[in-house]
Design a protein around this motif. Structure first.
Motif: not given
Length: 164
Positions: A32-39, A87-89, A97-98, A142-151
């Motif tokens: 949560s201290r680093r930015p999120v990216n697609i990878k 949640k993202f910010e 990720a918050q 995990i797959l559904r959660w990560r697809l949600f995160m990607w969206r």
């Protein structure tokens, strides 16, 4: 060659799962201290997909419909609390990720439910088949959660179109 008894396998599986849950909490808090990216979003399910190789071993195989049901339970039931606690910010143009106490609680509750279900299901199928069922459940979750995160990431990371 020495054979492990099912009780030792159960102990190793329980301890291993607990360590993975604690590692996930630690990694999530650190991330949560680093930015999120697609990878970072897609690599966990990609890496986890190698677990399907376990089905090459005949003792691990389960009927197709068991796998589909386990995957569906993970997809529809177990992923929901993870989705609700993620949640993202946007900070300085970067998506983060918050931090969330509810995420830690969700992981610990999912761990407890998994342990209870594991004990019950193991009364009816082998230890290896139980592992296969819980792998399918975890992969669906995990797959559904990560697809949600990607969206969600795509919505926040892509600049809004300018109106002229």
């Amino acid at each position: 060659m020495t054979q492990l008894s099912p009780s030792y396998l159960q102990i190793f599986a329980t301890v291993g799962t607990l360590l993975m849950a604690l590692l996930t909490i630690f990694i999530r808090l650190k991330a949560s201290r680093r930015p999120v990216n697609i990878k970072k979003i897609i690599m966990p399910p990609v890496g986890m997909s190698t677990g399907f190789l376990m089905f090459l071993v005949p003792d691990v195989r389960i009927p197709w419909w068991w796998g589909i049901v386990a995957f569906a339970v993970g997809w529809f039931l177990f992923s929901y609390p993870l989705i609700r606690s993620t949640k993202f910010e946007v900070v300085d143009g970067q998506v983060y990720a918050q931090r969330s106490r509810s995420f830690i609680i969700v992981l610990l509750v999912l761990f407890a439910v998994r342990m209870i279900l594991h004990q019950y299901i193991e009364m009816y199928v082998s230890v290896l088949q139980t592992g296969a069922l819980f792998f399918m459940l975890a992969f669906g979750m995990i797959l559904r959660w990560r697809l949600f995160m990607w969206r969600e990431y795509k919505v926040l990371a892509e600049p809004a179109p300018t109106v002229q």
